[in-house]
Design an enzyme around this catalytic site. Structure first.
Site, PDB file in Angstrom:
ATOM      1  N   ASP A 341       0.013 -14.728  33.270  1.00  0.00           N
ATOM      2  CA  ASP A 341      -1.125 -15.628  33.429  1.00  0.00           C
ATOM      3  C   ASP A 341      -0.641 -17.025  33.813  1.00  0.00           C
ATOM      4  O   ASP A 341       0.525 -17.377  33.615  1.00  0.00           O
ATOM      5  CB  ASP A 341      -1.934 -15.706  32.128  1.00  0.00           C
ATOM      6  CG  ASP A 341      -2.625 -14.388  31.802  1.00  0.00           C
ATOM      7  OD1 ASP A 341      -2.826 -13.579  32.734  1.00  0.00           O
ATOM      8  OD2 ASP A 341      -2.935 -14.164  30.612  1.00  0.00           O
ATOM      9  N   TYR A 411       8.997 -11.080  25.026  1.00  0.00           N
ATOM     10  CA  TYR A 411       8.163 -12.273  24.973  1.00  0.00           C
ATOM     11  C   TYR A 411       8.535 -13.137  23.767  1.00  0.00           C
ATOM     12  O   TYR A 411       9.110 -12.658  22.802  1.00  0.00           O
ATOM     13  CB  TYR A 411       6.686 -11.889  24.819  1.00  0.00           C
ATOM     14  CG  TYR A 411       6.122 -11.040  25.933  1.00  0.00           C
ATOM     15  CD1 TYR A 411       5.463 -11.602  27.004  1.00  0.00           C
ATOM     16  CD2 TYR A 411       6.243  -9.650  25.876  1.00  0.00           C
ATOM     17  CE1 TYR A 411       4.932 -10.812  28.012  1.00  0.00           C
ATOM     18  CE2 TYR A 411       5.717  -8.848  26.876  1.00  0.00           C
ATOM     19  CZ  TYR A 411       5.068  -9.440  27.947  1.00  0.00           C
ATOM     20  OH  TYR A 411       4.555  -8.664  28.943  1.00  0.00           O
ATOM     21  N   TYR A 484      -0.974  -5.980  26.817  1.00  0.00           N
ATOM     22  CA  TYR A 484      -1.645  -7.290  26.769  1.00  0.00           C
ATOM     23  C   TYR A 484      -1.213  -7.985  25.483  1.00  0.00           C
ATOM     24  O   TYR A 484      -1.669  -7.631  24.380  1.00  0.00           O
ATOM     25  CB  TYR A 484      -3.166  -7.113  26.801  1.00  0.00           C
ATOM     26  CG  TYR A 484      -3.694  -6.627  28.137  1.00  0.00           C
ATOM     27  CD1 TYR A 484      -3.803  -7.492  29.230  1.00  0.00           C
ATOM     28  CD2 TYR A 484      -4.091  -5.304  28.304  1.00  0.00           C
ATOM     29  CE1 TYR A 484      -4.298  -7.055  30.455  1.00  0.00           C
ATOM     30  CE2 TYR A 484      -4.589  -4.856  29.522  1.00  0.00           C
ATOM     31  CZ  TYR A 484      -4.694  -5.739  30.590  1.00  0.00           C
ATOM     32  OH  TYR A 484      -5.176  -5.290  31.792  1.00  0.00           O
TER      33      TYR A 484
END
Length: 524
Positions: A341, A411, A484
């Protein structure tokens, strides 16, 4: 060793191969219909290059053959061949660029010089080339009309049974043979007769007058057949301008007796040359590597909504335009192994990507690729960086697509929870290995994605406490591609389960997210 003159060379070559030619009176007959010398040679299987590359006309051929056979006759020289429409003469009108005046070409040397000049004006750097030729279907029809004419007159003669169309050459192959030596000379590189060459010269011939007649005859013949069999089709009228592929299919389907009824046999003489469009193109050039995105206000691709740009710029524009400029290409496409994003940074090892440059004039050297890296990595704003930049083959696209589905991603997320984090919480989260979760399409992307439910795997998690607070922590995790992460933290109103919030039994929100690693060996 002294080279023989062109006239002597073709005579020697033809003396060796004239046993494949029909009797002299047949040659005179074929020439009288308007067929060029090169078409005669190719239709009778003569392959000696000297017969095609030497300058030879109808009168010279008949004079030579008659001397061999001690007979004499007069032949009128034809302007344009009724079979190849002047393609092999070569005679054509060339439009060098859109809007430019037509320029008439009347020799092999002139055509080769024109093509070489176009390549040099476009500033292509090449080390080889391949030649592609596109011809109007009417040439195939003309060749068939000549064959049927000769069959009607000479089918019983021995030469027809033995040699006509025996291992004959197509117009395309003959043109390549005619042009090849001159093009190699003027371009100073070798012609590679395969699709392995990245640089291609395409010659597209058209002849509107005869092509329109052909298409009209094909349409008439097709419609009459429909009437004869009482076509069951509910007819919406079809465009008379049939595509070339359709014309070839119809020609193949017509029987010889129907062909003779619809077409002029032998083909009619031609008083106008073909028009030629010369186009040069290099197959896509691929430059790949890994990119890093340091800003939370830079999208991966150009993002514009209602004429308003979202974010400061994009990774695609920064990298793609720099690569395109070095390659001097017409345009580019940016491909990556997944996306993040706009508010997510890409750090650590970087994300694999490919820039596909269309029609590059230059294939960059390793030194030039280093210049691209330096330029991107040393901008004042430092929004984006690249690493491991290199020239790659087209196979990198497939490898990236395959790896994208199989890869693991790591992440680092800054998380807030509604109660203090305990040591038990840390222990429980870090103990979870290869945990399967269920995710419905997130609410935030439901307007542009299909409503699906997917199973994903959280391979591991580690917790890094933030000094001075008990409600904020850094969550390090490794997941299956396509997970996600934001929704895994807050649960997306129960659409992702389990989530960090449901595991800890409290509200959880993600404040910042960074991608720290994308596993894909090819781009390391």
């Amino acid at each position: 060793m002294t080279s023989l003159g062109p006239a002597i060379e073709w005579q020697i070559a033809l003396t060796k191969e004239k046993l494949f030619l029909p009797p002299c009176h047949v040659i005179r007959d074929i020439l009288s219909t308007g067929v060029c010398v090169r078409c005669i040679f190719r239709l009778f299987g003569i392959r000696d290059r000297d017969c095609y590359t030497s300058s030879i006309n109808e009168s010279e051929l008949t004079f030579f053959l008659e001397e061999q056979n001690d007979v004499k006759s007069d032949i009128t020289t034809n302007t344009y061949c009724c079979v190849c429409l002047g393609v092999l003469c070569p005679s054509c009108c060339v439009q060098e660029k859109p809007g430019a005046d037509l320029r008439e070409i009347s020799s092999v040397n002139e055509l080769a010089l024109l093509i070489a000049d176009i390549v040099k004006k476009e500033q292509y750097q090449i080390d080889e080339f391949s030649l592609e030729v596109s011809l109007p279907p009417v040439i195939t029809a003309n060749e068939r009309a000549l064959r049927l004419y000769l069959k009607q007159k000479y089918e019983k003669e021995q030469w027809f049974k033995d040699s006509f169309l025996r291992d004959h050459m197509s117009v395309k192959d003959t043109l390549k043979l005619v042009l090849n030596a001159s093009l190699e000379k003027y371009l100073a590189v070798q012609n590679v007769e395969s699709l392995s060459s990245s640089f291609r010269i395409r010659l597209t011939y058209s002849h509107s007058e005869t092509s329109q007649k052909l298409q009209s005859m094909l349409l008439t013949g097709r419609d009459s057949k429909k009437r004869e069999r009482g076509s069951r089709e509910n007819g919406s009228s079809k465009n008379c301008n049939e595509s070339d592929a359709s014309a070839y299919r119809v020609l193949d389907s017509i029987e010889d007796h129907d062909f003779c009824a619809q077409f002029q046999v032998p083909p009619g003489k031609v008083d106008k040359p073909c028009q030629l469009v010369v186009a040069c193109c290099r197959t896509p050039t691929y430059i790949g590597g890994r990119y890093l995105k340091y800003s939370r206000n830079v999208s991966q691709s150009r993002w514009i909504i209602d004429d308003e740009r979202m974010g400061e710029t994009s990774v695609e524009e920064i990298i793609g335009e720099n690569v395109r400029q070095i390659c001097q290409g017409d345009g580019y496409k940016f491909h990556s192994a997944g996306r993040e994003d706009i508010d997510v940074r890409m750090l650590g090892s970087g994300r694999p990507f490919l820039v596909e440059v269309s029609n590059s004039r230059i294939v960059p050297s390793s030194t030039e690729i280093e210049k691209i890296s330096d330029k991107i990595n040393h901008t004042d704003k430092k929004l984006v960086g690249v690493k491991n930049l290199k020239l790659v083959g087209a196979e990198a696209w497939d490898l990236m697509r395959e790896g994208e589905a199989e890869k693991q991603k790591q992440y680092a997320a800054l998380v807030w929870i509604s109660r203090p984090l305990t040591d038990d919480d840390v222990g429980n989260l870090t103990a979870m290995k290869d945990m399967e979760i269920s995710q419905k399409t997130p609410i935030r992307v439901l307007h542009r994605r299909s409503p699906l439910e997917r199973s994903k795997v959280i391979h591991w998690m580690k917790i890094e406490k933030v000094e001075g607070t008990t409600q904020y922590f850094l969550l390090h995790l490794c997941t299956q591609a396509g997970t996600y992460i934001k929704e895994f933290v807050h649960g997306d109103l129960g659409r992702t389960h389990p989530s960090i919030g449901s595991i800890l039994g409290c509200r959880a929100e993600i404040l910042q997210l960074d991608v720290t690693d994308v596993k894909m060996d090819y781009f390391d």
